[in-house]
Design a protein around this motif. Structure first.
Motif, PDB file in Angstrom:
ATOM      1  N   HIS A  91       0.836  -1.221   0.000  1.00 45.37           N
ATOM      2  CA  HIS A  91       0.000   0.000   0.000  1.00 45.37           C
ATOM      3  C   HIS A  91       0.859   1.253   0.000  1.00 45.37           C
ATOM      4  O   HIS A  91       1.931   1.280   0.608  1.00 45.37           O
ATOM      5  CB  HIS A  91      -1.012   0.002   1.148  1.00 45.37           C
ATOM      6  CG  HIS A  91      -0.441   0.024   2.528  1.00 45.37           C
ATOM      7  ND1 HIS A  91      -0.205   1.188   3.213  1.00 45.37           N
ATOM      8  CD2 HIS A  91      -0.065  -0.978   3.367  1.00 45.37           C
ATOM      9  CE1 HIS A  91       0.281   0.900   4.412  1.00 45.37           C
ATOM     10  NE2 HIS A  91       0.388  -0.406   4.534  1.00 45.37           N
ATOM     11  N   ASP A 127       6.173   1.280   6.917  1.00 45.81           N
ATOM     12  CA  ASP A 127       4.765   0.903   6.676  1.00 45.81           C
ATOM     13  C   ASP A 127       4.142   1.870   5.675  1.00 45.81           C
ATOM     14  O   ASP A 127       3.559   2.843   6.054  1.00 45.81           O
ATOM     15  CB  ASP A 127       4.009   0.939   8.016  1.00 45.81           C
ATOM     16  CG  ASP A 127       2.567   0.524   7.894  1.00 45.81           C
ATOM     17  OD1 ASP A 127       2.177  -0.022   6.847  1.00 45.81           O
ATOM     18  OD2 ASP A 127       1.804   0.761   8.860  1.00 45.81           O
ATOM     19  N   GLU A 169      -5.225   1.367   2.370  1.00 47.97           N
ATOM     20  CA  GLU A 169      -5.100   0.286   3.357  1.00 47.97           C
ATOM     21  C   GLU A 169      -5.262   0.796   4.780  1.00 47.97           C
ATOM     22  O   GLU A 169      -5.865   0.144   5.625  1.00 47.97           O
ATOM     23  CB  GLU A 169      -3.752  -0.423   3.206  1.00 47.97           C
ATOM     24  CG  GLU A 169      -3.665  -1.767   3.922  1.00 47.97           C
ATOM     25  CD  GLU A 169      -3.188  -1.700   5.361  1.00 47.97           C
ATOM     26  OE1 GLU A 169      -3.273  -2.725   6.050  1.00 47.97           O
ATOM     27  OE2 GLU A 169      -2.731  -0.641   5.819  1.00 47.97           O
ATOM     28  N   GLU A 170      -4.708   1.979   5.045  1.00 47.15           N
ATOM     29  CA  GLU A 170      -4.773   2.502   6.412  1.00 47.15           C
ATOM     30  C   GLU A 170      -6.167   3.033   6.745  1.00 47.15           C
ATOM     31  O   GLU A 170      -6.414   3.493   7.851  1.00 47.15           O
ATOM     32  CB  GLU A 170      -3.732   3.624   6.609  1.00 47.15           C
ATOM     33  CG  GLU A 170      -2.282   3.188   6.408  1.00 47.15           C
ATOM     34  CD  GLU A 170      -1.758   2.235   7.488  1.00 47.15           C
ATOM     35  OE1 GLU A 170      -2.546   1.719   8.295  1.00 47.15           O
ATOM     36  OE2 GLU A 170      -0.540   1.992   7.501  1.00 47.15           O
ATOM     37  N   HIS A 182       2.851   3.515  12.636  1.00 47.34           N
ATOM     38  CA  HIS A 182       1.683   4.227  13.180  1.00 47.34           C
ATOM     39  C   HIS A 182       2.063   5.148  14.336  1.00 47.34           C
ATOM     40  O   HIS A 182       1.200   5.831  14.884  1.00 47.34           O
ATOM     41  CB  HIS A 182       0.583   3.262  13.669  1.00 47.34           C
ATOM     42  CG  HIS A 182      -0.039   2.468  12.578  1.00 47.34           C
ATOM     43  ND1 HIS A 182      -1.325   1.972  12.645  1.00 47.34           N
ATOM     44  CD2 HIS A 182       0.436   2.088  11.371  1.00 47.34           C
ATOM     45  CE1 HIS A 182      -1.591   1.307  11.533  1.00 47.34           C
ATOM     46  NE2 HIS A 182      -0.523   1.361  10.746  1.00 47.34           N
TER      47      HIS A 182
HETATM   48 ZN   LIG Z   1      -0.213   0.599   8.853  1.00 50.12          ZN
END
Ligand SMILES: [Zn+2]
Ligand SMILES: C[C@H](N)C(=O)N[C@@H](Cc1c[nH]cn1)C(=O)O
Ligand SMILES: [Zn+2]
Length: 479
Positions: free
Chosen positions: A101, A135, A169-170, A448
């Motif tokens: 992503h 990420d 995605e998040e 995150h």
């Molecule tokens: Zn994530």
């Protein structure tokens, strides 16, 4: 077994190109592709375009799938495209589908970052700090860097690749399930196995292969009262306060020791067996490393096995925040008129999001009724996804384990992950193929969180790992 001479040539090329790869990651991190905030939607599109341009440069043919619009913060805005790519089309080679992503979590300097979150900053310990470094921009770019290193070293890629990169995605992977289902009969035909690099090693030293993820049900609960924010001195004590109601509801959800208090939630959780208990014992994992990753000793359990179990195979409930609440510095004496509480439940195998949502809604409605408040409550499940578990005995995992040995000289641990990647199960079911999670970053990367990082060595060795995995996939006999 993959040819060691070929692998060495590839590894040397990756080492040669490492500064170029760091600069490429710097460019990507600078694009603020935050999917959760409508104000950044143009940046998510920009990031998608950046990937398309990289595809073009590398000779990856591609299609952008338009998935329509969504309503966010009261505005109808376009959803970022799902980008599909194809590299190689040789019927004599296996085909691997790579998912990743290109959106990221929100990040503000004032959250506690030591450097500007979207300026990739390398520390003296060679940590590459920046939102999305681990990420999931580092891993996504890692795959493309692996292709480039093959091209520059004059080595033919031993497999065909398909790519599927999403920009939501998040934020619940909106639109993805439908695209996977549709493309399973078209674009993804011929795929032999799936590989996703979007999670992390358990600790900071030992690579792992991941065969399970928890699912998620994400809730927004809105308590509305007065028509506008009020002076708490003038009106406090005379009106039902939405914030008070919300805090009372929050207090009913989970105990300080992490036990979910909503009746029925734990009913579908599989009981622990002696056999399963043994799995945790052999995993390389220390409490010290875990404490270092959370920068405190505030763990509920001080026992390795319990921590792993609560991260992998028990559900958990986390309270994330309150929209509409006063949160700035200073002492504003406001009485917020409407607040939106946000929490999520991580789901484990056999828990069905629909059943969880019904239990949550019933419980909150009953608890709210007990308050005798004249405010109104609305409970909404923003998105949900089931847990996923795969078979680590499949050739896809065997090839990946060989690749880990080639790059790191160690046999990987086999782990499950507490986080969620909603589409993993959809890929597995729609394509009827094995899915492997092959992490690039470490357990202390702070995805995150503030100061998210990817160690330079994980990035560079990760690119080697991806390439080695493709060579081992080509060499292995598929069953
Ligand atoms: Zn994530
Ligand atoms: C594990 C993966 N890198 C990740 O961070 N997934 C998110 C997915 C999500 C679901 N709702 C919002 N984000 C996560 O586990 O939180
Ligand atoms: Zn991710």
């Amino acid at each position: 077994m993959a040819d060691p001479v070929v692998l060495k040539t590839f590894f040397d090329k990756v080492d040669n190109l490492q500064d170029h790869y760091v600069e490429r990651l710097r460019e990507a991190v600078a694009i603020k592709s935050v999917s959760a905030d409508a104000a950044f939607r143009d940046e998510v599109f920009k990031m998608g375009q950046w990937l398309v341009e990289l595809f073009q440069k590398l000779g990856v043919s591609h299609e952008s799938v338009d998935i329509g619009t969504q309503v966010l913060d009261g505005k109808t805005i376009k959803l970022p495209p799902i980008i599909l790519g194809t590299y190689g089309n040789d019927p004599n080679k296996k085909t691997i589908l790579i998912y990743g992503h290109y959106d990221v979590q929100p990040a503000l300097l004032e959250d506690g970052w030591n450097s500007s979150p979207f300026d990739l900053t390398e520390t003296p310990k060679h940590q590459l700090i920046g939102r999305g470094s681990s990420d999931d921009k580092g891993p996504v770019i890692g795959w493309l860097n692996a292709i480039e290193a093959h091209q520059k070293a004059g080595i033919e890629l031993p497999v065909n690749l398909k790519f599927c990169f999403e920009g939501m995605e998040e934020s619940g992977s909106e639109g993805m399930d439908e695209v996977i289902l549709k493309e399973s009969k078209r674009y993804f035909v011929g795929v032999d196995a799936v590989c996703i690099s979007d999670n992390y090693w358990l600790g900071v030293t030992k690579p792992c292969l991941t065969y399970g993820l928890r699912g998620i049900s994400y809730f927004k609960i809105t308590v509305s009262g007065p028509g506008r924010d009020l002076h708490s001195g003038v009106f406090g004590g005379t009106v039902h306060e939405p914030m008070t109601d919300l805090i009372l509801l929050f207090s009913k959800l989970v105990s300080p020791s992490g036990e979910i208090l909503i009746p029925g939630i734990n009913d579908d959780v599989e009981p622990l067996t002696e056999k399963e208990n043994k799995i945790y014992e052999s995993i390389e994992f220390t409490l010290d490393e875990y404490h270092a990753a959370i920068e405190s000793k505030t763990t509920i359990h001080d026992d390795k096995i319990k921590i792993l179990q609560h991260r992998w195979r028990f559900p958990s409930l986390s309270i994330h925040g309150i929209e509409g609440a006063f949160s700035a510095p200073g002492m504003k004496t406001v009485l917020p008129a409407k607040v939106i509480g946000k929490f999520s439940i991580r789901l484990v195998p056999h828990m069905e999001p629909d059943r969880v949502n019904a239990l949550v809604e019933k419980f909150l409605t009953e608890e709210f009724a007990k308050l005798g408040s004249k405010n109104t409550l609305n409970v909404e499940c923003a998105h949900g996804a089931k847990a996923w578990v795969a078979s680590p005995d499949h050739w896809n995992y065997v090839a990946a384990a060989k690749a880990v040995e080639r790059v790191f000289n160690v046999h990987p641990d086999y782990t499950r992950e507490g986080g969620s990647i909603p589409i993993t199960l959809t890929f597995q079911d729609a394509l009827n193929k094995n899915v492997l999670l092959l992490p690039m970053g470490r357990g202390d990367d702070g995805a995150h969180s503030t100061n998210e990082k990817l160690d330079r060595s994980n990035y560079i060795e990760g690119i080697k790992l991806f390439g080695a995995y493709l060579h081992e996939v080509a060499a292995i006999k598929a069953d």
